[in-house]
Enzyme design. Structure first.
Site, PDB file in Angstrom:
ATOM      1  N   GLY A  12      75.613  15.380  47.158  1.00  0.00           N
ATOM      2  CA  GLY A  12      74.384  14.822  46.593  1.00  0.00           C
ATOM      3  C   GLY A  12      74.431  13.307  46.582  1.00  0.00           C
ATOM      4  O   GLY A  12      75.133  12.684  47.392  1.00  0.00           O
ATOM      5  N   ASN A  96      77.893  23.184  34.384  1.00  0.00           N
ATOM      6  CA  ASN A  96      78.807  22.359  35.165  1.00  0.00           C
ATOM      7  C   ASN A  96      80.268  22.774  34.994  1.00  0.00           C
ATOM      8  O   ASN A  96      81.074  22.593  35.908  1.00  0.00           O
ATOM      9  CB  ASN A  96      78.588  20.883  34.837  1.00  0.00           C
ATOM     10  N   HIS A 176      82.659   9.298  27.568  1.00  0.00           N
ATOM     11  CA  HIS A 176      81.530   8.817  28.369  1.00  0.00           C
ATOM     12  C   HIS A 176      80.265   9.411  27.769  1.00  0.00           C
ATOM     13  O   HIS A 176      79.682  10.338  28.282  1.00  0.00           O
ATOM     14  CB  HIS A 176      81.717   9.287  29.814  1.00  0.00           C
TER      15      HIS A 176
HETATM   16  N1  APR Z   1      80.003  23.749  45.062  1.00  0.00           N
HETATM   17  C1  APR Z   1      79.735  22.647  45.809  1.00  0.00           C
HETATM   18  N2  APR Z   1      78.688  21.850  45.585  1.00  0.00           N
HETATM   19  C2  APR Z   1      77.864  22.160  44.588  1.00  0.00           C
HETATM   20  C3  APR Z   1      78.080  23.295  43.762  1.00  0.00           C
HETATM   21  C4  APR Z   1      79.208  24.111  44.044  1.00  0.00           C
HETATM   22  N3  APR Z   1      79.496  25.190  43.315  1.00  0.00           N
HETATM   23  N4  APR Z   1      77.090  23.337  42.838  1.00  0.00           N
HETATM   24  C5  APR Z   1      76.289  22.285  43.061  1.00  0.00           C
HETATM   25  N5  APR Z   1      76.756  21.571  44.118  1.00  0.00           N
HETATM   26  C6  APR Z   1      76.194  20.370  44.738  1.00  0.00           C
HETATM   27  C7  APR Z   1      74.680  20.423  44.850  1.00  0.00           C
HETATM   28  O1  APR Z   1      74.267  21.260  45.919  1.00  0.00           O
HETATM   29  C8  APR Z   1      74.337  18.961  45.068  1.00  0.00           C
HETATM   30  O2  APR Z   1      74.266  18.636  46.446  1.00  0.00           O
HETATM   31  O3  APR Z   1      76.420  19.215  43.953  1.00  0.00           O
HETATM   32  C9  APR Z   1      75.503  18.218  44.417  1.00  0.00           C
HETATM   33  C10 APR Z   1      75.090  17.352  43.244  1.00  0.00           C
HETATM   34  O4  APR Z   1      74.323  16.315  43.731  1.00  0.00           O
HETATM   35  P1  APR Z   1      73.056  15.702  42.969  1.00  0.00           P
HETATM   36  O5  APR Z   1      72.233  16.798  42.403  1.00  0.00           O
HETATM   37  O6  APR Z   1      72.448  14.702  43.883  1.00  0.00           O
HETATM   38  O7  APR Z   1      73.722  14.976  41.702  1.00  0.00           O
HETATM   39  P2  APR Z   1      74.368  13.514  41.666  1.00  0.00           P
HETATM   40  O8  APR Z   1      73.325  12.533  41.295  1.00  0.00           O
HETATM   41  O9  APR Z   1      75.166  13.297  42.885  1.00  0.00           O
HETATM   42  O10 APR Z   1      75.329  13.655  40.388  1.00  0.00           O
HETATM   43  C11 APR Z   1      76.460  14.494  40.452  1.00  0.00           C
HETATM   44  O11 APR Z   1      77.747  13.149  38.975  1.00  0.00           O
HETATM   45  O12 APR Z   1      77.246  11.284  37.709  1.00  0.00           O
HETATM   46  C12 APR Z   1      77.404  12.664  37.699  1.00  0.00           C
HETATM   47  O13 APR Z   1      75.902  13.388  35.964  1.00  0.00           O
HETATM   48  C13 APR Z   1      76.117  13.371  37.351  1.00  0.00           C
HETATM   49  O14 APR Z   1      77.143  15.502  37.007  1.00  0.00           O
HETATM   50  C14 APR Z   1      76.376  14.724  37.914  1.00  0.00           C
HETATM   51  C15 APR Z   1      77.222  14.433  39.154  1.00  0.00           C
END
Ligand code: APR
Length: 309
Positions: A12, A96, A176
């Site tokens: 992401g 999460n 945090h």
């Molecule tokens: N396995 C692999 N990837 C996963 C899984 C999983 N089981 N579940 C979710 N994902 C992926 C999603 O498909 C998505 O592409 O995790 C990615 C998360 O990306 P975003 O939704 O863009 O979130 P982002 O802004 O990158 O934040 C990620 O970092 O700062 C923290 O609070 C924020 O917890 C969040 C994390």
């Protein structure tokens, strides 16, 4: 000599931007992993196609298969659900925890000697989940929060005083979350504590803006949360480890009596090098600072208790 290899889980905003920073600095080859099919492959290929223009030759691939991550030096965990407006970091906990537990177990099996950097929120709690799921010692499980929170504090101090961020140092300790502890006494401009440069009410205002820094971005973006500064902060930790720089950076680490806390991941300054968390950098706190730190640690403890068994 084999290249360093970094796995970034979650393709992401935070994961892909972290991957971009790592390869474009030529720091390591990167494997980008996501649960969504095509997403990591697409972003990985797009980043690889930028390489000739940016002029680096680090390799980057995207995958849904943990076998591709085998032998990684560092595993960065960003997978999860991002915060929505009005949602606290803590609302995210059960979802999460399941995601982080699963991905860490799968990745740790492939790279039993790797160093884990957890980014998924709620951060301190996810460090506990990652530690348990990996079985790794505390030296190899770190959370990225303090570098980001300190960067935000530095930004606000520099804006307030009209000086370069390069001359501003800041320290933010604790969890945090809303109870994080910006240490103004140790936050300086060219070595001068900000408590000597600003009236107390302005210092308090900057501390509060820092504690609210993530929510401020979420409220502006409306969809999703911050990622440029989180990715830059994660990169700084990866760089400190792979280059064995012995940087003193605030990170979430499993305290074992330091700062009066035992058995909890909380943000404190640590020495980061090739072995991961090489030393907790203990500093003396005033009674008020220690009380604020204890309150922050207690907030983390409450969330850890709320973790599904
Ligand atoms: N396995 C692999 N990837 C996963 C899984 C999983 N089981 N579940 C979710 N994902 C992926 C999603 O498909 C998505 O592409 O995790 C990615 C998360 O990306 P975003 O939704 O863009 O979130 P982002 O802004 O990158 O934040 C990620 O970092 O700062 C923290 O609070 C924020 O917890 C969040 C994390």
């Amino acid at each position: 000599m084999a290249r360093n290899k970094v796995t970034v889980i979650g393709a992401g905003n935070v994961g892909a931007t972290t991957a971009q920073r790592i390869v474009e600095a030529g720091l390591a080859d990167v494997v980008l992993v996501d649960i969504v099919e095509g997403l990591p492959q697409g972003k990985g290929l797009d980043l690889a196609e930028a390489a000739p223009v940016v002029r680096h030759d680090a390799a980057i691939i995207g995958t849904n298969d943990y076998a591709d991550t085998a032998g990684s030096d560092i595993i960065v965990v960003t997978s999860g659900i991002a915060r929505k407006p009005g949602m606290s970091r803590d609302d995210l906990i059960a979802t999460n925890a399941a995601i982080v537990g699963g991905v860490v177990k799968a990745a740790a099996e492939q790279s039993p000697n790797a160093i884990l950097i957890v980014v998924t929120n709620p951060l301190d709690v996810m460090c506990h989940v990652a530690c348990k799921a990996s079985g790794f010692p505390r030296e190899r499980v770190l959370g990225m929060a303090g570098v980001l929170d300190s960067a935000r504090f530095r930004t606000f101090i520099a804006m307030e005083l009209g000086v370069s961020v390069a001359d501003v140092h800041a320290f933010v300790l604790g969890g945090h979350g809303d109870t994080m502890v910006p240490l103004s006494r140790y936050s300086t401009v060219a070595g001068v504590p900000i408590t000597e440069l600003l009236p107390a009410d302005r210092v308090t205002a900057l501390e509060q803006r820092t504690a609210n820094g993530g929510a401020e971005i979420v409220a502006l973006l409306k969809t999703g949360s911050a990622f440029y500064a989180p990715a830059a902060s994660t990169f700084e930790m990866v760089d400190a480890i792979l280059r064995d720089r012995k940087r003193v950076l605030p990170c979430a680490t499993l305290l074992q009596g330091e700062f009066g806390v035992d058995g909890l991941f909380v943000g404190v300054p640590v020495v980061l090098g090739r072995n991961g968390m090489e030393r907790v950098f203990e500093i003396t706190l005033t009674a008020d600072e220690q009380a604020a730190f204890n309150k922050s640690a207690a907030a983390v403890a409450e969330l850890v208790k709320a973790l599904p068994a």
